[in-house]
Design a protein around this motif. Structure first.
Motif, PDB file in Angstrom:
ATOM      1  N   GLY A  27     -10.453  13.751 -49.838  1.00  7.18           N
ATOM      2  CA  GLY A  27      -9.805  14.633 -48.882  1.00  7.18           C
ATOM      3  C   GLY A  27      -9.415  13.832 -47.648  1.00  7.18           C
ATOM      4  O   GLY A  27     -10.111  12.895 -47.256  1.00  7.18           O
ATOM      5  N   THR A  28      -8.303  14.173 -47.021  1.00 12.78           N
ATOM      6  CA  THR A  28      -7.853  13.455 -45.829  1.00 12.78           C
ATOM      7  C   THR A  28      -7.415  14.423 -44.743  1.00 12.78           C
ATOM      8  O   THR A  28      -6.979  15.548 -45.017  1.00 12.78           O
ATOM      9  CB  THR A  28      -6.677  12.508 -46.134  1.00 12.78           C
ATOM     10  N   GLU A  29      -7.543  13.963 -43.524  1.00 10.53           N
ATOM     11  CA  GLU A  29      -7.080  14.711 -42.361  1.00 10.53           C
ATOM     12  C   GLU A  29      -6.624  13.700 -41.318  1.00 10.53           C
ATOM     13  O   GLU A  29      -7.196  12.611 -41.223  1.00 10.53           O
ATOM     14  CB  GLU A  29      -8.204  15.580 -41.791  1.00 10.53           C
ATOM     15  N   ILE A  30      -5.612  14.053 -40.557  1.00 11.29           N
ATOM     16  CA  ILE A  30      -5.158  13.208 -39.457  1.00 11.29           C
ATOM     17  C   ILE A  30      -5.341  13.962 -38.147  1.00 11.29           C
ATOM     18  O   ILE A  30      -4.884  15.098 -38.004  1.00 11.29           O
ATOM     19  CB  ILE A  30      -3.675  12.812 -39.621  1.00 11.29           C
ATOM     20  N   VAL A  31      -6.028  13.325 -37.208  1.00 15.20           N
ATOM     21  CA  VAL A  31      -6.208  13.892 -35.872  1.00 15.20           C
ATOM     22  C   VAL A  31      -5.293  13.127 -34.922  1.00 15.20           C
ATOM     23  O   VAL A  31      -5.483  11.926 -34.720  1.00 15.20           O
ATOM     24  CB  VAL A  31      -7.671  13.780 -35.404  1.00 15.20           C
ATOM     25  N   PRO A  32      -4.282  13.767 -34.358  1.00 14.78           N
ATOM     26  CA  PRO A  32      -3.357  13.045 -33.489  1.00 14.78           C
ATOM     27  C   PRO A  32      -4.032  12.541 -32.223  1.00 14.78           C
ATOM     28  O   PRO A  32      -5.076  13.063 -31.800  1.00 14.78           O
ATOM     29  CB  PRO A  32      -2.280  14.089 -33.166  1.00 14.78           C
ATOM     30  N   GLY A  33      -3.422  11.515 -31.633  1.00 14.09           N
ATOM     31  CA  GLY A  33      -3.965  10.940 -30.407  1.00 14.09           C
ATOM     32  C   GLY A  33      -2.883  10.745 -29.363  1.00 14.09           C
ATOM     33  O   GLY A  33      -1.683  10.813 -29.658  1.00 14.09           O
ATOM     34  N   VAL A  34      -3.286  10.484 -28.143  1.00 11.46           N
ATOM     35  CA  VAL A  34      -2.355  10.207 -27.053  1.00 11.46           C
ATOM     36  C   VAL A  34      -1.708   8.850 -27.307  1.00 11.46           C
ATOM     37  O   VAL A  34      -2.399   7.861 -27.542  1.00 11.46           O
ATOM     38  CB  VAL A  34      -3.080  10.192 -25.696  1.00 11.46           C
ATOM     39  N   SER A  35      -0.385   8.782 -27.282  1.00 12.20           N
ATOM     40  CA  SER A  35       0.308   7.517 -27.518  1.00 12.20           C
ATOM     41  C   SER A  35       0.401   6.699 -26.237  1.00 12.20           C
ATOM     42  O   SER A  35       0.426   7.245 -25.126  1.00 12.20           O
ATOM     43  CB  SER A  35       1.721   7.777 -28.046  1.00 12.20           C
ATOM     44  N   SER A  36       0.481   5.398 -26.387  1.00 10.90           N
ATOM     45  CA  SER A  36       0.559   4.514 -25.225  1.00 10.90           C
ATOM     46  C   SER A  36       1.827   4.743 -24.403  1.00 10.90           C
ATOM     47  O   SER A  36       1.824   4.550 -23.193  1.00 10.90           O
ATOM     48  CB  SER A  36       0.480   3.050 -25.667  1.00 10.90           C
ATOM     49  N   PHE A  37       2.917   5.204 -25.048  1.00  9.12           N
ATOM     50  CA  PHE A  37       4.142   5.398 -24.260  1.00  9.12           C
ATOM     51  C   PHE A  37       3.995   6.570 -23.295  1.00  9.12           C
ATOM     52  O   PHE A  37       4.519   6.537 -22.172  1.00  9.12           O
ATOM     53  CB  PHE A  37       5.374   5.533 -25.168  1.00  9.12           C
ATOM     54  N   THR A  38       3.248   7.600 -23.675  1.00 10.13           N
ATOM     55  CA  THR A  38       3.018   8.699 -22.740  1.00 10.13           C
ATOM     56  C   THR A  38       2.005   8.295 -21.673  1.00 10.13           C
ATOM     57  O   THR A  38       2.083   8.762 -20.532  1.00 10.13           O
ATOM     58  CB  THR A  38       2.539   9.958 -23.469  1.00 10.13           C
ATOM     59  N   ALA A  39       1.080   7.412 -22.035  1.00  8.97           N
ATOM     60  CA  ALA A  39       0.113   6.924 -21.053  1.00  8.97           C
ATOM     61  C   ALA A  39       0.798   6.093 -19.974  1.00  8.97           C
ATOM     62  O   ALA A  39       0.469   6.193 -18.785  1.00  8.97           O
ATOM     63  CB  ALA A  39      -0.965   6.100 -21.738  1.00  8.97           C
ATOM     64  N   VAL A  40       1.775   5.274 -20.372  1.00  5.72           N
ATOM     65  CA  VAL A  40       2.509   4.466 -19.394  1.00  5.72           C
ATOM     66  C   VAL A  40       3.331   5.375 -18.485  1.00  5.72           C
ATOM     67  O   VAL A  40       3.376   5.178 -17.262  1.00  5.72           O
ATOM     68  CB  VAL A  40       3.408   3.438 -20.104  1.00  5.72           C
ATOM     69  N   ALA A  41       3.982   6.379 -19.056  1.00  4.24           N
ATOM     70  CA  ALA A  41       4.751   7.322 -18.235  1.00  4.24           C
ATOM     71  C   ALA A  41       3.851   8.025 -17.226  1.00  4.24           C
ATOM     72  O   ALA A  41       4.225   8.195 -16.055  1.00  4.24           O
ATOM     73  CB  ALA A  41       5.447   8.344 -19.129  1.00  4.24           C
ATOM     74  N   ALA A  42       2.661   8.405 -17.655  1.00  4.44           N
ATOM     75  CA  ALA A  42       1.720   9.067 -16.751  1.00  4.44           C
ATOM     76  C   ALA A  42       1.259   8.116 -15.649  1.00  4.44           C
ATOM     77  O   ALA A  42       1.080   8.521 -14.485  1.00  4.44           O
ATOM     78  CB  ALA A  42       0.521   9.585 -17.540  1.00  4.44           C
ATOM     79  N   ALA A  43       1.070   6.853 -16.008  1.00  7.24           N
ATOM     80  CA  ALA A  43       0.575   5.875 -15.036  1.00  7.24           C
ATOM     81  C   ALA A  43       1.544   5.669 -13.880  1.00  7.24           C
ATOM     82  O   ALA A  43       1.124   5.386 -12.751  1.00  7.24           O
ATOM     83  CB  ALA A  43       0.304   4.540 -15.732  1.00  7.24           C
ATOM     84  N   VAL A  44       2.842   5.801 -14.158  1.00  2.39           N
ATOM     85  CA  VAL A  44       3.825   5.631 -13.088  1.00  2.39           C
ATOM     86  C   VAL A  44       4.354   6.966 -12.569  1.00  2.39           C
ATOM     87  O   VAL A  44       5.262   7.011 -11.747  1.00  2.39           O
ATOM     88  CB  VAL A  44       5.011   4.746 -13.550  1.00  2.39           C
ATOM     89  N   GLY A  45       3.768   8.056 -13.069  1.00  2.00           N
ATOM     90  CA  GLY A  45       4.141   9.377 -12.565  1.00  2.00           C
ATOM     91  C   GLY A  45       5.578   9.764 -12.832  1.00  2.00           C
ATOM     92  O   GLY A  45       6.264  10.293 -11.950  1.00  2.00           O
ATOM     93  N   ARG A  46       6.039   9.520 -14.076  1.00  2.00           N
ATOM     94  CA  ARG A  46       7.419   9.808 -14.406  1.00  2.00           C
ATOM     95  C   ARG A  46       7.531  10.719 -15.618  1.00  2.00           C
ATOM     96  O   ARG A  46       6.731  10.639 -16.551  1.00  2.00           O
ATOM     97  CB  ARG A  46       8.183   8.518 -14.734  1.00  2.00           C
ATOM     98  N   GLU A  47       8.536  11.588 -15.577  1.00  2.00           N
ATOM     99  CA  GLU A  47       8.952  12.340 -16.757  1.00  2.00           C
ATOM    100  C   GLU A  47      10.019  11.518 -17.463  1.00  2.00           C
ATOM    101  O   GLU A  47      10.899  10.938 -16.805  1.00  2.00           O
ATOM    102  CB  GLU A  47       9.510  13.702 -16.356  1.00  2.00           C
ATOM    103  N   LEU A  48       9.974  11.444 -18.780  1.00  2.00           N
ATOM    104  CA  LEU A  48      10.921  10.621 -19.526  1.00  2.00           C
ATOM    105  C   LEU A  48      12.175  11.381 -19.929  1.00  2.00           C
ATOM    106  O   LEU A  48      13.142  10.774 -20.390  1.00  2.00           O
ATOM    107  CB  LEU A  48      10.239  10.047 -20.772  1.00  2.00           C
TER     108      LEU A  48
END
Length: 274
Positions: free
Chosen positions: A111-132
């Motif tokens: 049996g398999t399951e995938i749990v999504p995670g926060v991607s690095s591209f959204t983390a970088v956007a958050a770090a600079v306080g920008r909406e893409l």
């Protein structure tokens, strides 16, 4: 959970996020907590996520392990009815080498399951306080990598061709060839002054976030000797002022809100709609 009888074991692929241990999702933490075996890569995943493993769980560092060694763990899980948490950095859907593992698991009846995670591209956007995705500036985000690396790119997928759209781009796995990356982005049509953000190990304790113009990109990357764990964002949305979103405009309506008549007329007029 997809396929496989519970008695034959299971594998849950967990997106650990970009780095910081507290960016692991609650679902991901629960999957690690119920696993008999936790497979993680110390080169990419923060060791803090292992705090969720239960006492007695076997912890396997896959940083130096080829696929065949990890498959051996899955074979053991199928034989002995074990539950495995395979912890990946970022989100497993992006450059996670997950599909080949899913195929092997299916062949074993796991049996398999995938749990999504926060991607690095959204983390970088958050770090600079920008909406893409700024209204009227950029409404698309292209996730890609520079061609010519270890893994061939399919026909038609080049940085230059994607750059022609002029929208926001997130460039993974490309910092080691920053000169070529800069050339391709410029050749695709981005102006030299297009804003860029270079993010190194964002959300880790040693993160580095740099801003520069596109024509300064290669020099910025080289000056800081960045090549691994580095992501580049490029596009006009990175320094554009926010324009009014129609979603929260008083003239916009949806199932939970009726429009203000005067604001509705003004909104339609701004769109050129009679």
């Amino acid at each position: 959970m997809n396929g496989g009888a519970a008695a034959r074991g299971s594998v849950t692929f967990v997106g650990a996020g970009p780095g910081a241990a507290d960016l692991l999702t609650l679902r991901g933490a629960a999957a690690i907590g119920r696993a008999d075996v936790v497979v993680w890569a110390s080169s990419l995943v923060h060791p803090g996520v292992l705090a969720h493993a239960r006492p007695g769980a076997r912890l396997v560092d896959s940083a130096a392990a080829p696929l065949e060694q990890v498959i051996g763990i899955y074979e053991e899980a199928a034989r002995d009815g074990l539950h495995v948490a395979r912890v990946h950095s970022g989100d497993p859907a992006l450059w996670g080498a997950v599909q080949e593992q899913l195929d092997r698991c299916a062949a074993m009846g796991l049996g398999t399951e995938i749990v999504p995670g926060v991607s690095s591209f959204t983390a970088v956007a958050a770090a600079v306080g920008r909406e893409l995705t700024i209204p009227e500036v950029a409404q698309s985000v292209v996730l890609t990598r520079l061609e010519g690396g270890k893994t061939p790119m399919p026909p038609g997928e080049t940085v230059r061709e994607f750059a022609a759209h002029g929208t926001t781009m997130a460039l993974f796995l490309s910092a080691a060839r920053s000169g070529q990356l800069q050339e391709e982005l410029l050749a695709g049509g981005y102006p030299p002054e297009t804003p860029c953000v270079v993010g190194y190990r964002v959300t880790w304790e040693d993160e580095l976030v740099l801003r520069c113009r596109l024509d300064e990109l290669a020099g910025t990357v080289r000056a800081h000797k960045l090549w691994k764990h580095t992501l580049v964002l490029v596009g006009p949305a990175l320094d554009a002022e926010g324009t009014r979103s129609h979603l929260y405009h008083p003239g916009h309506f949806h199932g939970y809100r009726r429009p203000d008549p005067a604001a509705r007329r003004a909104l339609r007029s701004s769109r050129g709609t009679p």
